[in-house]
Design an enzyme around this catalytic site. Sequence first.
Site, PDB file in Angstrom:
ATOM      1  N   GLU A 180      58.532  21.690  66.600  1.00  0.00           N
ATOM      2  CA  GLU A 180      59.138  22.570  65.617  1.00  0.00           C
ATOM      3  C   GLU A 180      59.177  23.956  66.261  1.00  0.00           C
ATOM      4  OE1 GLU A 180      56.901  23.423  62.082  1.00  0.00           O
ATOM      5  OE2 GLU A 180      58.665  24.209  61.030  1.00  0.00           O
ATOM      6  N   ARG A 219      44.987  13.721  68.745  1.00  0.00           N
ATOM      7  CA  ARG A 219      45.274  15.075  69.157  1.00  0.00           C
ATOM      8  C   ARG A 219      44.336  15.516  70.269  1.00  0.00           C
ATOM      9  NH1 ARG A 219      47.597  19.278  66.346  1.00  0.00           N
ATOM     10  NH2 ARG A 219      48.561  18.546  64.437  1.00  0.00           N
ATOM     11  N   LYS A 243      48.400  26.294  65.452  1.00  0.00           N
ATOM     12  CA  LYS A 243      49.439  27.291  65.721  1.00  0.00           C
ATOM     13  C   LYS A 243      49.287  28.488  64.789  1.00  0.00           C
ATOM     14  CE  LYS A 243      53.482  24.592  67.072  1.00  0.00           C
ATOM     15  NZ  LYS A 243      54.868  24.300  66.711  1.00  0.00           N
TER      16      LYS A 243
END
Length: 564
Positions: free
Chosen positions: A41, A268, A278
């Site tokens: 994204e 992850r 983020k």
Amino acid sequence: MEKNQDPAVKNEPVSFIEQFIIDDIKEGKNNGRIHTRFPPEPNGYLHIGHAKAICLDFGMAKKYGGKCNLRFDDTNPVKEEVEYIDSIKEDIHWLGFDWEDREYYASDYFGKLFEFAVDLIKRGLAYVDDQPADVISAQKGTPSQPGTVSPFRNRPVAGNLDLFYRMNEGEFGEGSRVLRAKIDMASPNMQMRDPIIYRIIKSFHHRTGDAWKVYPMYDFAHGQSDYFEGITHSLCTLEFEVHRPLYDWLVDQLRTSDYRPRQIEFNRLNLTYTMMSKRKLLELVQEGKVSGWDDPRMPTLCGLRRRGYTPESIRKFVDLIGYTKVEAINDISLLEHAVREDLNIKAPRVFGVLAPLKVIITNYPADKVEEMEILNNPEDESMGKRKVPFSNELFIERDDFMENPPHKYFRLAPGAEVRLKGAYIIKCESFKKDEKTGQIEEVYCTYDSSTRSGEGSEKKVKGTLHWVSARHAVEAEVRLYDRLFDHEDPSGQKDDDYRKFLNPDSLKVLPGCKLEPSLAPAKPLEKFQFQRLGYFCVDYDSTPDHLVFNRTVSLKDTWAKIKK
RNA sequence: UGACCCAUGGUGUAAUUGGCAACACGUCGGAUUUUGGUUCCGCAGAGUCCUGGUUCGAGCCCAGGUGGGUCAGCCA
């Protein structure tokens, strides 16, 4: 399929994901085609966690003769910015991967997605809900209690269709209506309780501008985008596991053949003493806790690059930690090992003195200069030699002299002898000390002219020091970095904000360092081993008048351990 | 009083798919070294979360526990 293409035959362990891929090829799924995608994204900079995904997505495609698309998941115009797109592309290329001409955007499919939504409405599988967010949320129930049905769930098709078109024409305000898939409000899986698939957003989209007033949710865009692109293996992280039934449900409504993309989830990347969120990394930037996204202490790819990490070392690290379904926390020391290993081969060795102490060779002529030829890298003689000027006044490291040395101290001390690397053996005769501060100001030595390097002297000493000729030294600023946080898991503490664990000593700036003159023309991102100290990289702030180096990582220091 | 996922040395992974628990990092020794780096050799460190079951044999299969994680954004 040929056997020798199967890594399992060679007995190389493969991850469970790779095993799925191998099995799918064997079974002839999707005609044996392999096609992956990396779907960031564009709302922030890539970090090392993304590198793990990139290596998998591009790596599997390459290994099995397939392709990997780059696809920007830009379904939410309020969070996304063009600024990030270029940096993401730069970072992927830097890491060593290429998507060729396959640069896609979820927004490329807004038209098809809208049509698909219309189709679902017509088939009675989607409806417009006029209720506000809090009411819809309450009706969802809880994980242990089934949801209740919306009063709008059975609105006739024509009404849903009319409202959905009018939603997209801008007739209704944000939040006033949503489109929902009609699945099962009693499903034990919350994701299946009539998920919202379209919402009204009136922000400007970086690619489609004002064309749309309704935007698809992640779940309504991702799987379909995979389908449109012919993706066979949609690899994502563990938190999407519970979304998989929805992913499959939507693909099933869409597909018209045997082809189907398959979502597989892996763990992850977590690293000790840092964090990957983020949102939190953005806070560090905005609150000035770091100098920017590319601050060398950041786990971002641009930060690591500026710090001096090589793409090879990051790929190696990712390869070392593997892909599983276990929520693991990887030790940052493994990453450091990976850079050291890579830089050991590649980085030319140079002399740099960080905390200079003046040494005067009293029996060396003051007007004499010798050019010492020194190997650039003992690991790789093809890297050649360089000349380093030697004279009667030198700088050595403050740590390399002690007035009262402890046991096993091999460096300079009154009466002790050491070799100056690539030059002569010297003996400490005396020193000057500031009686008030106790600071050593100068050290006086004599040199043994028969011990010049490369001339076959038999004399051996325990210690070898790096040095820089005072007259020839170039000045530099050196920035030493330590971990950004002093807690292994700074963002995982329930009662404490991660800011509490910010390491106050994560950056030390050393002005007035003395470097050998060959370093004067060094350009940003050039990497060196400062002998005996560590690996260093020229910073972007560096200019010919003001050299700036970042320490990437120190060398292993067994002396530091002995001292303890 | 839900669904799904996970559990192997300190850390991260592996175990030829039911057959002597291995590798890397780290640690600790030693050798080599004109970097207390590198390289090389070696030691220590888990009996596989627990309880049962199946089996000649279980880290792997089955059942039940325990612990951890994900899911109740009109974020992705």
